[in-house]
Design an enzyme around this catalytic site. Structure first.
Site, mmCIF file in Angstrom:
data_model
loop_
_atom_site.group_PDB
_atom_site.id
_atom_site.type_symbol
_atom_site.label_atom_id
_atom_site.label_comp_id
_atom_site.label_asym_id
_atom_site.label_seq_id
_atom_site.Cartn_x
_atom_site.Cartn_y
_atom_site.Cartn_z
ATOM 1 C CB ALA A 167 33.025 96.799 -4.210
ATOM 2 C CB THR A 168 34.144 90.870 -4.340
ATOM 3 O OG1 THR A 168 34.333 90.961 -5.079
ATOM 4 C CG2 THR A 168 32.512 91.048 -3.408
ATOM 5 C CB THR A 169 37.399 89.975 -1.886
ATOM 6 O OG1 THR A 169 36.850 89.493 -2.601
ATOM 7 C CG2 THR A 169 37.794 89.101 0.031
#
Length: 282
Positions: A54-56
């Site tokens: 997961a980002t951001t």
């Protein structure tokens, strides 16, 4: 907790209630350590990009509070594994955390941390201070270090409203815990370097919550523009960033309709100026 299943119900209840510890994680670790994500067996080989990441996440303080926002994309290597993942979680009435890194571990940590804060409040009859909440999360991250070394890294961003200061506060972490308090704004994840550049350009101290909401959405868009792991607003599927505001009135998550309105106005402006607003020179 299997070792206590044969005990009478009353004795079992007293055992769990009068455990003498306000930490839910330590309580579970004592009675059923296998239930904690950080207490599992080490993996034979690092998992790397095999699991969704997961980002951001971005966060910025506003007048009397703080705003946190996250994009919706999860990736496994160069593959988009999910387009609508949730990465920003309410942890109590006046705090939230966003996750970057291994998605499944981060989501589980966020859920456990929320129970941790609830358990403390029930045992002690009061809530932790903002610094206490930040330190308690640091302990949980530190407990995940062995898994992080195997590739299951979780690096959260924590934000809370501090009633003693009547302001928002932001804390970031490294894989060993931290925490590090950040002034004004911060970002984590693969797109963080681009998001921070955008925030440096657009952030205004003591701006209203509405203005900071626009600022963090602009920062996420700039991150998505340069980082393939960060997802921009998906207009065709109507998938919008998650945006949360915390102030004296508590935690609130903006509705999809509210976020969509901000995104639409931003996109209209970007049709004229693709690189976004320009910071004035002083």
């Amino acid at each position: 907790m299997a070792q206590h299943r044969d005990l009478p119900a009353g004795l079992m209840s007293q055992l769990f209630v009068n455990n003498g510890n306000s930490s839910f994680s330590e309580f579970v670790g004592r009675h059923a350590p296998d239930l904690l994500p950080a207490r599992g067996e080490a993996l034979a080989t690092p998992v790397g990009d095999q699991v969704p990441h997961a980002t951001t996440i971005v966060a910025a303080t506003c007048a009397g509070g703080v705003v946190m926002a996250g994009d919706r994309r999860a990736t496994s290597g160069n593959v988009i594994s999910q387009r609508d993942i949730e990465k920003v979680f309410r942890t109590d009435d006046y705090s939230c955390m966003g996750i970057a890194g291994t998605a499944s571990t981060g989501i589980e940590m966020a859920r456990l941390y929320r129970v941790e804060l609830e358990h403390y409040e029930k045992m002690e009859g009061r809530t932790l201070s903002v610094a206490g909440k930040a330190n308690r999360l640091a302990t949980m991250i530190r407990g995940n270090l062995a898994m992080a070394m195997q590739g299951l890294v979780v690096v959260p961003l924590f934000a809370a409203y501090d009633p003693e200061r009547d302001s928002g506060r932001i804390f970031s972490y490294d894989v060993a815990g931290g925490p590090y308090e950040r002034d004004k704004f911060d970002a984590i994840g693969s797109g963080s370097i681009f998001a921070r550049g955008s925030l440096k350009k657009l952030y205004r101290e003591n701006a209203s919550a509405d203005d900071i909401v626009t600022t963090v959405i602009q920062a996420l868009y700039d991150a998505a523009d340069d980082d393939s792991a960060t997802g921009g607003p998906d207009v065709t599927r109507k998938i919008w960033p998650i945006v949360s505001v915390i102030d004296a009135d508590g935690f609130r998550r903006l509705s999809d309709e509210q976020v969509a309105g901000v995104v639409q106005r931003m996109l209209e402006d970007r049709m004229i100026s693709p690189d976004g607003p320009i910071a004035p020179l002083r």
